[in-house]
Write an enzyme that holds these catalytic residues in place. Structure first.
Site, PDB file in Angstrom:
ATOM      1  N   CYS A 116       0.812  -1.232   0.000  1.00  0.00           N
ATOM      2  CA  CYS A 116       0.000   0.000   0.000  1.00  0.00           C
ATOM      3  C   CYS A 116       0.839   1.273   0.000  1.00  0.00           C
ATOM      4  O   CYS A 116       0.377   2.324  -0.437  1.00  0.00           O
ATOM      5  CB  CYS A 116      -0.943   0.002   1.190  1.00  0.00           C
ATOM      6  SG  CYS A 116      -2.029  -1.414   1.173  1.00  0.00           S
ATOM      7  N   HIS A 282      -3.875   6.913   1.096  1.00  0.00           N
ATOM      8  CA  HIS A 282      -4.100   5.590   0.523  1.00  0.00           C
ATOM      9  C   HIS A 282      -5.508   5.164   0.904  1.00  0.00           C
ATOM     10  O   HIS A 282      -5.914   5.300   2.060  1.00  0.00           O
ATOM     11  CB  HIS A 282      -3.060   4.607   1.076  1.00  0.00           C
ATOM     12  CG  HIS A 282      -3.478   3.182   0.900  1.00  0.00           C
ATOM     13  ND1 HIS A 282      -3.809   2.667  -0.331  1.00  0.00           N
ATOM     14  CD2 HIS A 282      -3.654   2.170   1.797  1.00  0.00           C
ATOM     15  CE1 HIS A 282      -4.156   1.399  -0.180  1.00  0.00           C
ATOM     16  NE2 HIS A 282      -4.082   1.081   1.093  1.00  0.00           N
ATOM     17  N   ASN A 312      -9.997  -0.958  -2.250  1.00  0.00           N
ATOM     18  CA  ASN A 312      -8.585  -0.674  -1.957  1.00  0.00           C
ATOM     19  C   ASN A 312      -7.747  -1.226  -3.115  1.00  0.00           C
ATOM     20  O   ASN A 312      -7.717  -2.431  -3.334  1.00  0.00           O
ATOM     21  CB  ASN A 312      -8.225  -1.355  -0.624  1.00  0.00           C
ATOM     22  CG  ASN A 312      -6.772  -1.189  -0.220  1.00  0.00           C
ATOM     23  OD1 ASN A 312      -5.915  -0.884  -1.054  1.00  0.00           O
ATOM     24  ND2 ASN A 312      -6.481  -1.417   1.041  1.00  0.00           N
TER      25      ASN A 312
END
Ligand code: COA
Length: 355
Positions: A116, A282, A312
């Site tokens: 991430c 993020h 995500n």
């Protein structure tokens, strides 16, 4: 003083949309549960056999290159961040070079494996090369094809509902315009909890780290005289080939580390949270972003969120979100934009950019 500016930005998400209601048909979950816990309504999945992290990254890159007003042949360094590469090796950097049709330029390609935080790590690496004058048109790509490796049974629901596919890219160039560009990047990691959010098979661990998963795990390695295997039939039969996540643990760490690393970057520039015009975090979970925004005293409009539509997308999430923000006119010249990420590793980081 030479600084790094984002000269062009692009993003690409595959056409196919998968809603929470679609997932409800294959696993025991509900639209309400997913929206309440994560904010996600739908995500995009790549077209089978046709799209990969490389191809999606290339589409995003082409847009970024065009917007930067350069040609593909001007790119002098490729950085590719992904946790879902086309191959175990080589990495997607060289595949992207081939996909863009610029192999004859023989420019370097670097792969980043920071999940991430991959885009923020990539930005920091690129920033150092730009500031030293080594490269002038760095192509930084974040792309993911999560749909290839998720457990679509109820067993995998806590992970599967969260992730989506997509790509984002930027072209980074030097600028000597006063005060403009990347002001700073801050990077961190702590491997203590590496297995709290991980996909460990296929891998070359040979069972060495098993106890870190909290139990004595049988990986089904056959008795062989030399070496071990990346993957065994036992792993397939026992669902050991999917990502694992201790969601509540990751959540707790994330809400601590996001504000911490953002404040670290601000302090280093003698700035405060009140100076931030737009935070592009993020897109891990809408609840995490909301918490971070509140903690920093930012209004909801100052925290860019698009996880509702994409889920995500790991290394792709920041460039996709930033691209949307730019396209929506939410970033103006002179604005202070803050990027921040936290994820598997754990690795985390932040960046401050004066637009
Ligand atoms: N649908 C329905 N129920 C689900 C589910 C799903 N998709 N996933 C998990 N559940 C169930 C669990 O089985 C559990 O049931 P139980 O109480 O009967 O055991 C219950 O919901 C609560 O599970 P828990 O994991 O404690 O939920 P949570 O409130 O922590 O929410 C996450 C789960 C994953 C949404 C949350 O922990 C999270 O967002 N963590 C951070 C994840 C993240 O950001 N990851 C990426 C990092 S970059």
């Amino acid at each position: 003083m030479l600084r790094t500016k984002i000269a062009g930005i692009g993003s690409y998400v595959p056409e196919k949309t998968v809603t929470n209601h679609d997932l409800q048909k294959v696993m025991d979950t509900t639209d309400e549960w997913i929206q309440e816990r994560t904010g996600i309504r739908e995500r995009h999945y790549a077209e089978k056999h046709k799209e990969t992290s490389t191809t999606m990254g290339a589409r995003a890159a082409e847009i970024a290159i065009e917007r930067a007003g350069i040609s593909k042949r001007d790119v002098d360094f490729i950085i590719f961040a992904t946790l879902s590469p086309d191959y175990y090796f080589p990495g997607c950097g060289v595949l992207l070079q081939r996909e863009l049709g610029i192999t004859d330029t023989e420019i370097p390609a670097l792969d980043i494996r920071n999940q991430c935080s991959g885009f923020v790590y990539g930005l920091s690496v690129a920033d150092q090369f730009i500031k030293t004058g080594m490269y002038k048109n760095i192509l930084l790509v974040g792309a993911e094809i999560h749909s290839m490796g998720l457990d679509f049974t109820t067993e995998g629901r806590n992970v599967t509902v969260i992730f989506g596919d997509g790509a984002g890219a930027v072209v980074l160039q030097p600028t000597d315009e006063e005060g403009k560009g990347v002001l700073t990047t801050k990077l961190h990691s702590n491997g203590t909890y590496a297995e709290k959010l991980a996909m460990i098979n296929p891998g070359a661990h040979g069972g060495y780290h098993s106890e870190k998963m909290g139990e004595d795990i049988d990986w089904g390695y056959p008795e062989t005289e030399y070496g071990q295997m990346f993957i065994t039939q036992h792993m397939f039969d026992n669902g050991q080939i999917y990502p694992y996540m201790d969601g509540p643990f990751v959540f707790k760490m994330a809400v601590q580390k996001f504000p911490e690393v953002i404040m670290e970057a601000l302090h280093s520039q003698s700035l405060t949270a009140a100076d931030i015009n737009l935070l592009v975090p993020h897109q891990a979970n809408l609840r995490i972003s909301e918490f971070v925004g509140k903690k920093l005293g930012l209004s909801p409009a100052q925290v860019w969120s698009n996880i509702q539509r994409y889920g995500n997308t790991t290394a792709a999430s920041i460039p996709i979100a930033l691209c949307e923000a730019v396209e929506a006119g939410a970033v103006k010249a002179g604005d202070l934009v803050c990027l921040a990420a936290f994820g598997s590793g754990f690795t985390w980081g932040s960046a401050l950019i004066r637009w």
